[in-house]
Motif scaffolding. Structure first.
Motif, short mmCIF file in Angstrom:
data_model
loop_
_atom_site.label_atom_id
_atom_site.label_comp_id
_atom_site.label_asym_id
_atom_site.label_seq_id
_atom_site.Cartn_x
_atom_site.Cartn_y
_atom_site.Cartn_z
N GLN A 52 -70.13 -26.97 55.81
CA GLN A 52 -69.42 -26.65 57.05
C GLN A 52 -68.01 -26.14 56.77
N ALA A 55 -68.25 -22.49 55.39
CA ALA A 55 -68.74 -21.59 56.44
C ALA A 55 -67.65 -21.31 57.47
N LYS A 56 -66.94 -22.35 57.88
CA LYS A 56 -65.88 -22.17 58.88
C LYS A 56 -64.70 -21.39 58.33
N GLU A 59 -65.77 -17.81 58.25
CA GLU A 59 -65.81 -17.30 59.62
C GLU A 59 -64.41 -16.94 60.11
N GLN A 87 -76.29 -18.36 60.56
CA GLN A 87 -76.53 -19.80 60.43
C GLN A 87 -77.94 -20.13 59.94
N THR A 88 -78.85 -19.17 60.03
CA THR A 88 -80.24 -19.48 59.65
C THR A 88 -80.85 -18.49 58.66
N GLY A 135 -76.80 -21.55 68.23
CA GLY A 135 -75.90 -20.70 67.45
C GLY A 135 -75.27 -19.61 68.29
N GLN A 301 -71.16 -17.02 54.18
CA GLN A 301 -71.45 -17.80 55.38
C GLN A 301 -72.93 -18.21 55.42
N TRP A 305 -74.05 -22.11 55.33
CA TRP A 305 -74.76 -22.72 56.45
C TRP A 305 -76.04 -23.39 55.98
N TYR A 308 -75.10 -26.65 54.61
CA TYR A 308 -74.81 -27.53 55.75
C TYR A 308 -76.10 -28.08 56.36
N TRP A 309 -77.08 -27.21 56.58
CA TRP A 309 -78.33 -27.65 57.21
C TRP A 309 -79.10 -28.62 56.32
#
Length: 381
Positions: A52, A55-56, A59, A87-88, A135, A301, A305, A308-309
């Motif tokens: 996270q 990724a942030k 972003e 995100q995926t 998302g 990113q 992500w 993160y997942w």
């Protein structure tokens, strides 16, 4: 010998009880996976924090370099499907570890397994839809209202998750879990002073649309976590109930891969319909740091992500959707501080709110982990 026979049978039944009983809904410690419980929790927590945070940061870097503040209202929501896609879309990175972990396990086909697979296919489609919607709404909400207000509204996920967990997952709560949730809510609320590179200016503000987007994004995220826990409880863990095999972490990759596949297809269709593929080309050609930096920011990113997942779903796998949500939110102050360090946003500094948020974040995680420690210790006796 005849007199000892009933006692022996009683003991045999006693041994079988933990295998058939459902896992505790508060801490979700399963006897089959107890030896890997703490390593999985700690590793998943690290994944959430690292994934996270990176990724942030990327972003913010992306929005900062494309001069998002200069966009007009007709281009205000440019890139929302792209952010949802990022995100995926990195799920193919998980195929290799998934294949390695599942190669050693050869399941015997049965009518029950076939029924489970059909049910799982439907559930993965539903989870993928929720992932894509969440998302998209999250990306849109941040571009419509000030980031502080978005954060406050998005924190409501910590109200939704316990409610869904109570009804969907039959989760029971004790005082330590409640304390952890309350501290996490305070943590999320205190990050209102955080800055965001894509924050809209006064002319672009749309409080009604942005607030509803943030609220429904929070609702979708809570629903997503509880549905993932339901997949583990009702389907995946039942595969190993009648065997001596422990539930494998491969199931975490399974949930992410198939759900992300659906979410990615939906986001790609949305991206193409919205015409964002043309914006991507324009942004890459005009990116101040060059095309290579733009590609690296986007790829970074997507990879982050996925990390993160893996952490989020790993926490659901090893403990519960509630702890997963708590760890996700208590990571926000860390991101907030990193944004202060790496970016020079106006009026953004390490203030008392960020300091207190870091403290409450640690206390929130500690409260939940202490409860897990107590239950692990009690179950050892």
């Amino acid at each position: 010998m005849a007199q000892n026979q009933p006692i022996f049978q009683t003991e045999e039944h006693f041994v079988q009880i933990p295998v058939s009983i459902e896992r505790d809904s508060t801490t979700l410690i399963n006897s089959n996976r107890k030896p890997n419980h703490w390593p999985t929790i700690l590793l998943s927590t690290v994944f959430v924090i690292i994934g996270q945070s990176i990724a942030k940061l990327l972003e913010n870097f992306y929005y900062d370099k494309i001069n998002r503040s200069e966009y007009n209202e007709h281009r205000q929501n440019d890139g929302v499907w792209t952010q949802a896609l990022l995100q995926t879309v990195g799920f193919p990175l998980l195929l290799l570890p998934f294949i390695i972990l599942t190669a050693k396990k050869q399941n015997q086909p049965s009518s029950d397994n076939q029924l489970h697979y059909k049910s799982l296919a439907v559930i993965y489609i539903c989870i993928g839809i929720v992932m894509s919607v969440q998302g998209r709404l999250s990306a849109m909400g941040k571009l419509e209202i000030p980031f502080g207000i978005f954060t406050l509204i998005y924190t409501t996920q910590l109200f939704f998750t316990p409610i869904f967990a109570s009804f969907v997952n039959k989760t029971k709560f004790n005082r330590w879990v409640v304390i952890s949730l309350l501290l996490a809510i305070v943590t999320g609320a205190l990050t209102l002073s955080s800055s965001f590179g894509g924050e809209p200016d006064e002319a672009e503000l749309n409080y009604a649309r942005g607030s509803w987007a943030a609220l429904f994004a929070a609702l979708c995220f809570s629903l997503l976590l509880c549905n993932i826990q339901n997949v583990f409880d009702s389907y995946i863990f039942k595969r190993t109930e009648s065997t001596t095999r422990k539930p494998s972490f491969a199931s975490v990759f399974e949930v992410i891969i198939f759900s992300s596949l659906v979410a990615t297809l939906i986001s790609m269709v949305g991206l193409l319909i919205a015409g964002e593929q043309h914006d991507l080309k324009r942004e890459m050609n005009g990116f101040p740091k060059g095309k290579g930096a733009y590609v690296m920011a986007m790829v970074g990113q997507a990879v982050s992500w996925q990390i993160y997942w893996v952490g989020i779903v790993g926490l659901v796998f090893s403990v519960s959707s509630v702890l997963s949500n708590v760890i996700s939110v208590v990571t926000w102050p860390i991101v907030s501080v990193l944004v202060v360090i790496f970016f020079n946003y106006m009026d953004d500094e390490f203030d008392v709110f960020k300091g207190v948020a870091l403290i409450t974040a640690v206390l929130s995680a500690a409260a939940y982990f202490f409860r897990l420690h107590k239950e692990n210790r009690n179950s050892a006796y």
